[in-house]
Design a protein around this motif. Structure first.
Motif, PDB file in Angstrom:
ATOM      1  N   GLU A 115      47.683  35.073  40.047  1.00 25.91           N
ATOM      2  CA  GLU A 115      48.253  34.252  41.128  1.00 25.91           C
ATOM      3  C   GLU A 115      47.649  34.651  42.472  1.00 25.91           C
ATOM      4  OE1 GLU A 115      52.565  33.499  43.345  1.00 25.91           O
ATOM      5  OE2 GLU A 115      52.512  34.358  41.317  1.00 25.91           O
ATOM      6  N   TRP A 116      47.473  35.953  42.673  1.00 23.69           N
ATOM      7  CA  TRP A 116      46.888  36.461  43.913  1.00 23.69           C
ATOM      8  C   TRP A 116      45.467  35.930  44.079  1.00 23.69           C
ATOM      9  CZ3 TRP A 116      44.217  41.354  45.655  1.00 23.69           C
ATOM     10  CH2 TRP A 116      44.544  41.681  46.984  1.00 23.69           C
ATOM     11  N   ARG A 117      44.716  35.955  42.987  1.00 24.74           N
ATOM     12  CA  ARG A 117      43.340  35.456  43.012  1.00 24.74           C
ATOM     13  C   ARG A 117      43.307  33.959  43.318  1.00 24.74           C
ATOM     14  NH1 ARG A 117      39.484  32.594  40.876  1.00 24.74           N
ATOM     15  NH2 ARG A 117      37.395  33.485  40.552  1.00 24.74           N
ATOM     16  N   TYR A 118      44.180  33.209  42.660  1.00 23.69           N
ATOM     17  CA  TYR A 118      44.190  31.757  42.828  1.00 23.69           C
ATOM     18  C   TYR A 118      44.437  31.367  44.277  1.00 23.69           C
ATOM     19  CZ  TYR A 118      45.774  26.917  42.584  1.00 23.69           C
ATOM     20  OH  TYR A 118      45.936  25.568  42.807  1.00 23.69           O
ATOM     21  N   GLU A 119      45.343  32.075  44.922  1.00 20.72           N
ATOM     22  CA  GLU A 119      45.664  31.741  46.312  1.00 20.72           C
ATOM     23  C   GLU A 119      44.449  31.952  47.223  1.00 20.72           C
ATOM     24  OE1 GLU A 119      48.974  32.803  49.776  1.00 20.72           O
ATOM     25  OE2 GLU A 119      49.269  33.461  47.696  1.00 20.72           O
ATOM     26  N   LEU A 120      43.684  33.026  46.986  1.00 22.77           N
ATOM     27  CA  LEU A 120      42.474  33.276  47.784  1.00 22.77           C
ATOM     28  C   LEU A 120      41.419  32.220  47.495  1.00 22.77           C
ATOM     29  CD1 LEU A 120      40.678  35.014  49.638  1.00 22.77           C
ATOM     30  CD2 LEU A 120      40.054  36.366  47.617  1.00 22.77           C
ATOM     31  N   GLU A 121      41.183  31.920  46.238  1.00 22.02           N
ATOM     32  CA  GLU A 121      40.156  30.944  45.870  1.00 22.02           C
ATOM     33  C   GLU A 121      40.492  29.555  46.401  1.00 22.02           C
ATOM     34  OE1 GLU A 121      37.619  29.745  41.926  1.00 22.02           O
ATOM     35  OE2 GLU A 121      39.777  30.031  41.702  1.00 22.02           O
ATOM     36  N   ARG A 122      41.742  29.179  46.290  1.00 23.77           N
ATOM     37  CA  ARG A 122      42.156  27.850  46.766  1.00 23.77           C
ATOM     38  C   ARG A 122      41.941  27.711  48.271  1.00 23.77           C
ATOM     39  NH1 ARG A 122      48.395  26.546  46.205  1.00 23.77           N
ATOM     40  NH2 ARG A 122      48.368  28.302  47.681  1.00 23.77           N
ATOM     41  N   ALA A 123      42.335  28.750  49.016  1.00 22.29           N
ATOM     42  CA  ALA A 123      42.208  28.681  50.476  1.00 22.29           C
ATOM     43  C   ALA A 123      40.752  28.672  50.912  1.00 22.29           C
ATOM     44  CB  ALA A 123      42.940  29.856  51.110  1.00 22.29           C
ATOM     45  N   THR A 141      25.667  42.538  44.782  1.00 23.98           N
ATOM     46  CA  THR A 141      26.352  42.530  43.495  1.00 23.98           C
ATOM     47  C   THR A 141      27.156  43.823  43.398  1.00 23.98           C
ATOM     48  OG1 THR A 141      24.581  41.256  42.455  1.00 23.98           O
ATOM     49  CG2 THR A 141      26.003  42.531  40.996  1.00 23.98           C
ATOM     50  N   ILE A 142      28.375  43.742  42.883  1.00 20.94           N
ATOM     51  CA  ILE A 142      29.223  44.928  42.830  1.00 20.94           C
ATOM     52  C   ILE A 142      29.795  45.128  41.432  1.00 20.94           C
ATOM     53  CG2 ILE A 142      29.858  45.046  45.269  1.00 20.94           C
ATOM     54  CD1 ILE A 142      32.287  43.403  44.713  1.00 20.94           C
ATOM     55  N   VAL A 143      29.933  46.390  41.041  1.00 24.11           N
ATOM     56  CA  VAL A 143      30.526  46.758  39.752  1.00 24.11           C
ATOM     57  C   VAL A 143      31.374  48.014  39.947  1.00 24.11           C
ATOM     58  CG1 VAL A 143      28.719  45.748  38.292  1.00 24.11           C
ATOM     59  CG2 VAL A 143      28.455  48.095  39.141  1.00 24.11           C
ATOM     60  N   TYR A 144      32.329  48.203  39.070  1.00 27.95           N
ATOM     61  CA  TYR A 144      33.164  49.403  39.117  1.00 27.95           C
ATOM     62  C   TYR A 144      32.457  50.584  38.457  1.00 27.95           C
ATOM     63  CZ  TYR A 144      37.248  46.713  40.625  1.00 27.95           C
ATOM     64  OH  TYR A 144      38.122  45.926  41.337  1.00 27.95           O
ATOM     65  N   SER A 145      32.769  51.783  38.948  1.00 27.95           N
ATOM     66  CA  SER A 145      32.201  53.011  38.384  1.00 27.95           C
ATOM     67  C   SER A 145      33.260  54.098  38.359  1.00 27.95           C
ATOM     68  CB  SER A 145      30.998  53.465  39.221  1.00 27.95           C
ATOM     69  OG  SER A 145      31.432  53.928  40.486  1.00 27.95           O
ATOM     70  N   THR A 198      38.085  27.860  49.189  1.00 23.12           N
ATOM     71  CA  THR A 198      37.358  26.678  48.724  1.00 23.12           C
ATOM     72  C   THR A 198      37.572  25.519  49.688  1.00 23.12           C
ATOM     73  OG1 THR A 198      37.582  27.358  46.407  1.00 23.12           O
ATOM     74  CG2 THR A 198      37.051  25.052  46.833  1.00 23.12           C
ATOM     75  N   LYS A 199      38.752  25.414  50.263  1.00 26.52           N
ATOM     76  CA  LYS A 199      39.049  24.330  51.185  1.00 26.52           C
ATOM     77  C   LYS A 199      38.150  24.364  52.419  1.00 26.52           C
ATOM     78  CE  LYS A 199      43.937  23.580  50.064  1.00 26.52           C
ATOM     79  NZ  LYS A 199      45.328  23.668  50.576  1.00 26.52           N
ATOM     80  N   VAL A 200      37.836  25.589  52.880  1.00 29.91           N
ATOM     81  CA  VAL A 200      37.011  25.688  54.084  1.00 29.91           C
ATOM     82  C   VAL A 200      35.538  25.927  53.757  1.00 29.91           C
ATOM     83  CG1 VAL A 200      38.918  26.502  55.497  1.00 29.91           C
ATOM     84  CG2 VAL A 200      37.490  28.181  54.297  1.00 29.91           C
ATOM     85  N   GLY A 201      35.192  25.802  52.466  1.00 27.84           N
ATOM     86  CA  GLY A 201      33.799  25.923  52.068  1.00 27.84           C
ATOM     87  C   GLY A 201      33.267  27.324  52.184  1.00 27.84           C
ATOM     88  N   SER A 202      34.120  28.336  51.992  1.00 28.08           N
ATOM     89  CA  SER A 202      33.676  29.722  52.126  1.00 28.08           C
ATOM     90  C   SER A 202      32.966  30.231  50.889  1.00 28.08           C
ATOM     91  CB  SER A 202      34.871  30.636  52.442  1.00 28.08           C
ATOM     92  OG  SER A 202      35.439  30.271  53.670  1.00 28.08           O
ATOM     93  N   ILE A 203      33.225  29.564  49.760  1.00 27.93           N
ATOM     94  CA  ILE A 203      32.605  30.018  48.522  1.00 27.93           C
ATOM     95  C   ILE A 203      31.418  29.144  48.195  1.00 27.93           C
ATOM     96  CG2 ILE A 203      32.992  30.407  46.070  1.00 27.93           C
ATOM     97  CD1 ILE A 203      35.918  30.842  46.683  1.00 27.93           C
ATOM     98  N   ILE A 204      30.292  29.806  47.935  1.00 22.22           N
ATOM     99  CA  ILE A 204      29.060  29.073  47.628  1.00 22.22           C
ATOM    100  C   ILE A 204      28.894  28.967  46.113  1.00 22.22           C
ATOM    101  CG2 ILE A 204      26.565  29.068  47.871  1.00 22.22           C
ATOM    102  CD1 ILE A 204      26.924  30.639  50.444  1.00 22.22           C
ATOM    103  N   PRO A 243      35.072  36.426  50.773  1.00 19.42           N
ATOM    104  CA  PRO A 243      35.559  35.706  49.589  1.00 19.42           C
ATOM    105  C   PRO A 243      34.852  36.114  48.308  1.00 19.42           C
ATOM    106  CG  PRO A 243      35.302  34.204  51.426  1.00 19.42           C
ATOM    107  CD  PRO A 243      34.663  35.500  51.845  1.00 19.42           C
ATOM    108  N   ARG A 244      33.524  36.187  48.349  1.00 14.15           N
ATOM    109  CA  ARG A 244      32.797  36.511  47.119  1.00 14.15           C
ATOM    110  C   ARG A 244      33.005  37.956  46.682  1.00 14.15           C
ATOM    111  NH1 ARG A 244      26.830  33.922  47.136  1.00 14.15           N
ATOM    112  NH2 ARG A 244      26.853  34.404  49.352  1.00 14.15           N
ATOM    113  N   LEU A 245      33.027  38.880  47.643  1.00  9.13           N
ATOM    114  CA  LEU A 245      33.263  40.276  47.284  1.00  9.13           C
ATOM    115  C   LEU A 245      34.678  40.456  46.734  1.00  9.13           C
ATOM    116  CD1 LEU A 245      31.559  42.258  50.200  1.00  9.13           C
ATOM    117  CD2 LEU A 245      30.733  41.951  47.862  1.00  9.13           C
ATOM    118  N   ALA A 246      35.648  39.861  47.399  1.00  7.14           N
ATOM    119  CA  ALA A 246      37.037  40.006  46.954  1.00  7.14           C
ATOM    120  C   ALA A 246      37.240  39.389  45.580  1.00  7.14           C
ATOM    121  CB  ALA A 246      37.981  39.366  47.973  1.00  7.14           C
ATOM    122  N   LEU A 247      36.712  38.175  45.384  1.00  9.33           N
ATOM    123  CA  LEU A 247      36.881  37.522  44.083  1.00  9.33           C
ATOM    124  C   LEU A 247      36.150  38.267  42.978  1.00  9.33           C
ATOM    125  CD1 LEU A 247      36.618  33.776  45.173  1.00  9.33           C
ATOM    126  CD2 LEU A 247      38.660  34.953  44.306  1.00  9.33           C
TER     127      LEU A 247
END
Length: 420
Positions: free
Chosen positions: A404-412, A269-273, A414-420, A227-231
């Motif tokens: 919208e794609w991001r929101y769907e991942l974050e919403r799901a 921590t990740i950044v684009y290059s 967050t419900k299961v407590g995957s994001i700290i 979740p954190r890497l994808a977001l």
């Protein structure tokens, strides 16, 4: 000033990929029933085109102010090996990347000499990759090590000059270091880019930190970090899009990772290059895409870019496709087209078919790939096959918006407590 060489000690610091990177291929496939539409195509001989991705048009307007490395204030020293030789930590079509340490300027001004390889013409196709960057309004904090991205040939200088413009533009935004690699400016003495050295790439991290774990441990760790890497990757893509920036070469090798030495078990921590293929679409900016090879590595390219009749231009939609393939690589630990890696022509036909979710399930290895997808779906409370399918559809008009794609991942999650 003589820039003296220093030996490379036991540092684990690595820098971003040199421009551009070659794709990595792994075993992949499955007998899953949702690869049915591919069976006929997979058995056929391929006539995939080997043509490169079309170049983007140049944008003519007000020039970008180039950020120049102030070598009179702070110098750098290229590190050498035990034999006293400068050895690149990454090499590519356009550049060689070297580790360097910050140093005091000396009285005589003499830039370091490029290695013998710099006199050679670049190869026709990419080999490998390395790169790193950000810049600020004032001279930024000095990093422990720099990554010096030096042109591999005289003709490569133009490519690096255009990349320097991109980085100069992005670096002017105060929060740029949260999204793109830190840039300290271009060294006008040799046209090298002075970048912050990072730990490695997301591709390295997946291979070393995830793929070496047994199946159960890997699944547990993936559920914790995905979740954190994808977001973070989605947020940084949205940040670039907000700056009118099309990266045009998103892949795991062009995402850099960093972890604090005292916290090596944390999510990196990740950044684009690697912005050598990047396009700025803002009308007030002038940047020329200098790379004659165009953009992208086949496994990560949107099939709309590969049409032989009417190829599309790189866009926000094609960047999102590439990010989705990158996230699939994170989940299954391989390219979704890996089952076809032994036949490049066939593999390219499968890429052009625009069916990566079916391809990852093809052949024997696909059974494991599908199991990884289903296991992570259960852990996150989100049907990942359906989530990816909203972006990985060949018809661009049928894809969801990145927000919208991001929101769907974050919403799901967050419900299961995957994001700290």
């Amino acid at each position: 000033m003589d820039i003296q060489d220093k030996k490379i000690h036991g540092s684990s610091a690595i820098t971003p990929p040199a421009t551009p990177t070659s794709p990595s291929h792994f075993a992949s496939g499955s007998t899953s029933d949702y690869c049915g539409p591919l069976n006929t195509l997979a058995r056929q001989g391929s006539t995939a085109s080997t043509a490169s991705v079309p170049r983007s048009p140049s944008i003519h307007s007000h020039p970008v102010a180039l950020q120049v490395f102030d070598h009179e204030t702070l110098e750098y020293v290229i590190l050498v090996d035990d034999k006293g030789k400068k050895r690149p930590i990454g090499s590519g079509v356009w550049s060689d990347v070297y580790l360097a340490a910050p140093s005091e300027p000396e009285s005589v001004d003499q830039p370091f000499l490029l290695p013998p390889s710099a006199t050679k013409s670049p190869p026709v196709s990419p080999r490998k990759s390395n790169d790193s960057a950000i810049g600020l309004y004032t001279f930024p904090a000095v990093p422990p090590l720099y990554a010096i991205k030096a042109p591999a040939s005289t003709s490569s200088r133009k490519v690096l000059k255009e990349e320097a413009k991109i980085l100069s533009y992005l670096s002017q935004f105060p929060d740029s270091d949260n999204h793109v690699v830190q840039f300290f400016g271009q060294d006008v003495r040799n046209d090298a880019l002075v970048l912050k050295a990072m730990d490695g790439t997301l591709e390295d991290w997946i291979k070393k930190d995830l793929n070496n774990l047994d199946e159960d441990l890997r699944a547990t760790k993936l559920a914790a970090v995905f979740p954190r890497l994808a977001l973070a990757l989605i947020d940084s893509l949205m940040w670039m899009q907000g700056k009118n920036c099309i990266h045009a070469d998103i892949k795991p090798a062009n995402v850099l990772t960093f972890r604090a030495p005292a916290d090596l078990t944390s999510v990196p921590t990740i950044v684009y290059s690697d912005f050598s293929s990047t396009i700025l679409i803002a009308p007030e900016i002038e940047v020329h895409n200098a790379s004659p090879l165009g953009a992208g590595t086949w496994d990560y390219l949107d099939p709309s870019l590969l049409s032989s009749s009417a190829p599309a231009e790189p866009s926000a939609a094609t960047d999102l496709w590439s990010l989705a393939i990158t996230l699939l690589f994170l989940i299954i630990g391989a390219s979704p087209f890996g089952a076809f890696r032994h036949n490049k022509y066939q593999q390219r036909e499968m890429i052009k078919s625009g069916s990566p979710l079916q391809c990852l399930a093809y052949d024997d290895a696909g059974i494991k790939n599908v199991r990884k997808m289903k296991g992570l779906s259960k852990a996150l409370g989100l049907d990942l096959h359906k989530w990816f399918a909203k972006v990985l559809v060949k018809d661009v008009s049928k894809r969801v918006d990145v927000a919208e794609w991001r929101y769907e991942l974050e919403r799901a999650t967050t419900k299961v407590g995957s994001i700290i």
